[in-house]
Design a protein around this motif. Structure first.
Motif, PDB file in Angstrom:
ATOM      1  N   ILE A 121      37.035   4.221 -12.634  1.00 47.68           N
ATOM      2  CA  ILE A 121      37.769   3.867 -13.859  1.00 47.68           C
ATOM      3  C   ILE A 121      39.156   3.316 -13.522  1.00 47.68           C
ATOM      4  N   ILE A 122      39.611   2.408 -14.384  1.00 44.39           N
ATOM      5  CA  ILE A 122      41.008   1.960 -14.338  1.00 44.39           C
ATOM      6  C   ILE A 122      41.596   2.372 -15.678  1.00 44.39           C
ATOM      7  N   LEU A 123      42.440   3.376 -15.650  1.00 50.05           N
ATOM      8  CA  LEU A 123      42.962   3.932 -16.892  1.00 50.05           C
ATOM      9  C   LEU A 123      44.348   3.347 -17.194  1.00 50.05           C
ATOM     10  N   CYS A 124      44.463   2.685 -18.341  1.00 55.35           N
ATOM     11  CA  CYS A 124      45.708   1.980 -18.677  1.00 55.35           C
ATOM     12  C   CYS A 124      46.653   2.853 -19.493  1.00 55.35           C
ATOM     13  N   CYS A 125      47.934   2.648 -19.251  1.00 53.22           N
ATOM     14  CA  CYS A 125      48.969   3.319 -20.038  1.00 53.22           C
ATOM     15  C   CYS A 125      50.139   2.353 -20.168  1.00 53.22           C
ATOM     16  N   GLY A 126      51.020   2.618 -21.101  1.00 53.62           N
ATOM     17  CA  GLY A 126      52.189   1.749 -21.231  1.00 53.62           C
ATOM     18  C   GLY A 126      52.834   1.894 -22.585  1.00 53.62           C
ATOM     19  N   GLU A 127      54.119   1.665 -22.603  1.00 57.13           N
ATOM     20  CA  GLU A 127      54.913   1.894 -23.809  1.00 57.13           C
ATOM     21  C   GLU A 127      55.152   0.592 -24.584  1.00 57.13           C
ATOM     22  N   SER A 128      55.480   0.727 -25.856  1.00 54.43           N
ATOM     23  CA  SER A 128      55.846  -0.429 -26.691  1.00 54.43           C
ATOM     24  C   SER A 128      57.316  -0.802 -26.418  1.00 54.43           C
ATOM     25  N   ALA A 129      57.718  -1.948 -26.949  1.00 54.99           N
ATOM     26  CA  ALA A 129      59.113  -2.373 -26.809  1.00 54.99           C
ATOM     27  C   ALA A 129      60.038  -1.367 -27.499  1.00 54.99           C
ATOM     28  N   LYS A 130      59.576  -0.850 -28.649  1.00 55.29           N
ATOM     29  CA  LYS A 130      60.413   0.082 -29.416  1.00 55.29           C
ATOM     30  C   LYS A 130      60.657   1.355 -28.593  1.00 55.29           C
ATOM     31  N   THR A 131      59.609   1.844 -27.961  1.00 53.32           N
ATOM     32  CA  THR A 131      59.763   3.062 -27.159  1.00 53.32           C
ATOM     33  C   THR A 131      60.679   2.800 -25.969  1.00 53.32           C
ATOM     34  N   ARG A 132      60.514   1.633 -25.334  1.00 56.48           N
ATOM     35  CA  ARG A 132      61.413   1.332 -24.198  1.00 56.48           C
ATOM     36  C   ARG A 132      62.852   1.250 -24.675  1.00 56.48           C
ATOM     37  N   SER A 134      64.209   2.718 -27.011  1.00 59.54           N
ATOM     38  CA  SER A 134      64.762   4.035 -27.391  1.00 59.54           C
ATOM     39  C   SER A 134      65.051   4.899 -26.160  1.00 59.54           C
ATOM     40  N   GLY A 135      64.720   4.386 -24.975  1.00 58.43           N
ATOM     41  CA  GLY A 135      65.011   5.131 -23.743  1.00 58.43           C
ATOM     42  C   GLY A 135      63.979   6.203 -23.434  1.00 58.43           C
ATOM     43  N   LYS A 136      62.838   6.162 -24.143  1.00 62.21           N
ATOM     44  CA  LYS A 136      61.858   7.241 -23.949  1.00 62.21           C
ATOM     45  C   LYS A 136      60.588   6.774 -23.243  1.00 62.21           C
ATOM     46  N   ALA A 137      60.677   5.633 -22.546  1.00 63.98           N
ATOM     47  CA  ALA A 137      59.450   5.057 -21.961  1.00 63.98           C
ATOM     48  C   ALA A 137      58.784   6.011 -20.971  1.00 63.98           C
ATOM     49  N   ASP A 183      62.443  -1.181 -13.382  1.00 64.15           N
ATOM     50  CA  ASP A 183      61.643  -0.442 -14.374  1.00 64.15           C
ATOM     51  C   ASP A 183      60.259  -0.090 -13.811  1.00 64.15           C
ATOM     52  N   ILE A 184      59.672  -1.018 -13.066  1.00 60.49           N
ATOM     53  CA  ILE A 184      58.347  -0.753 -12.474  1.00 60.49           C
ATOM     54  C   ILE A 184      58.464   0.408 -11.483  1.00 60.49           C
ATOM     55  N   VAL A 185      59.486   0.363 -10.646  1.00 59.74           N
ATOM     56  CA  VAL A 185      59.649   1.408  -9.616  1.00 59.74           C
ATOM     57  C   VAL A 185      59.855   2.769 -10.282  1.00 59.74           C
TER      58      VAL A 185
END
Ligand code: PEP
Length: 258
Positions: A121-132, A134-137, A183-185
């Motif tokens: 499996i390749i399980l995806c995750c990631g935050e929205s622009a709004k969450t980023r 808000s500093g909660k990514a 941000d990636i790191v």
């Protein structure tokens, strides 16, 4: 990159049999870069045709149902995609979470069903622009991933072989603007810590973490050499052999240099 880099193309809802020539070209080019693991996830209808022709690349699906079988009109099971030749399935992509209301619990159920059917499996995750913004990514992605990954007691001993995580910030997907390296790191380090918490040092430190979101040949090298980046999940740039293999070539060059 300590592990063999993994470069995966997500063709989304693109491709009829006319696209098989691109798959063939990707396969031929991949034979020249054996240190890189190259795979594509075409639409369901192309899994078997690509599998039949591919000699080197892996073939996977973009989704599967969470039940093993049953009265689910129009759905496709993990066993069916495996039977068609898929070796892996992408789960929890933000487009499915958004457009099909897939919850973390559903994604987890799909992950456990897919593993039980013998798929990776390749399980995806990631935050929205709004969450980023808000500093909660990082907190968001940790929570999302913890609730979406297979329960540790459901994960197999070879979790590191069979589970891959893809960090795909929603705002970067298809936008032409990848996340910054910083941000990636930061996110990949947080994901690594979570994987070790969940699966233990031995397995958790080996699970590959891909970055996805506007990866292209021009930015691939910088992204693929960032700490804890084990490869890339690529959308738009995977639709032609030229651009997709430009990314795989960047991974190959880094592997040879290291
Ligand atoms: C994706 O949707 O998985 C993706 C990474 O898309 P793109 O490369 O087009 O941003």
């Amino acid at each position: 990159m300590a592990q063999r880099p993994y470069i995966v193309g997500n063709w989304k809802m693109h491709g009829t049999r006319a696209m098989l020539s691109e798959a063939r070209a990707i396969d031929r080019a991949a034979q020249r870069h054996m240190k890189v693991e190259v795979a594509i996830a075409p639409p369901f209808t192309l899994i078997h045709p690509v599998h039949r022709e591919a000699e080197q690349i892996g073939v996977g699906a973009q989704d599967c149902h969470h039940e093993a079988e049953g009265a689910f009109t129009g759905d496709i099971s993990a066993a069916m995609i495996a039977d068609a030749g898929a070796k892996f399935v992408i789960l929890g992509h933000s487009e499915r979470r958004e457009a099909h209301g897939e919850t973390d619990a559903l994604v987890r159920a799909k992950a456990e069903t897919a593993l039980a059917a013998g798929l990776r499996i390749i399980l995806c995750c990631g935050e929205s622009a709004k969450t980023r913004d808000s500093g909660k990514a990082v907190a968001f992605v940790r929570k999302q991933l913890k609730a979406s990954l297979p329960e540790p007691d459901q994960a197999f001993e070879d979790a590191s072989e069979r589970i891959t995580v893809a960090y795909e910030p929603i705002w970067a997907i298809g936008s032409g603007n990848a996340a910054t390296i910083a941000d990636i790191v930061e996110m990949h380090a947080a994901i690594r810590a979570l994987l070790i918490d969940l699966y233990g040092e031995e397995q958790g430190s080996e699970v590959r973490i891909l970055y996805g979101g506007s990866v292209k040949p021009e930015n691939a090298s910088e992204i693929l050499t960032a700490p804890e980046v084990g490869g890339a999940l690529v959308g738009g740039a995977s639709l032609t052999a030229d651009s997709f293999m430009g990314i795989a070539l960047a991974a190959a060059v880094e592997t040879e240099d290291s």
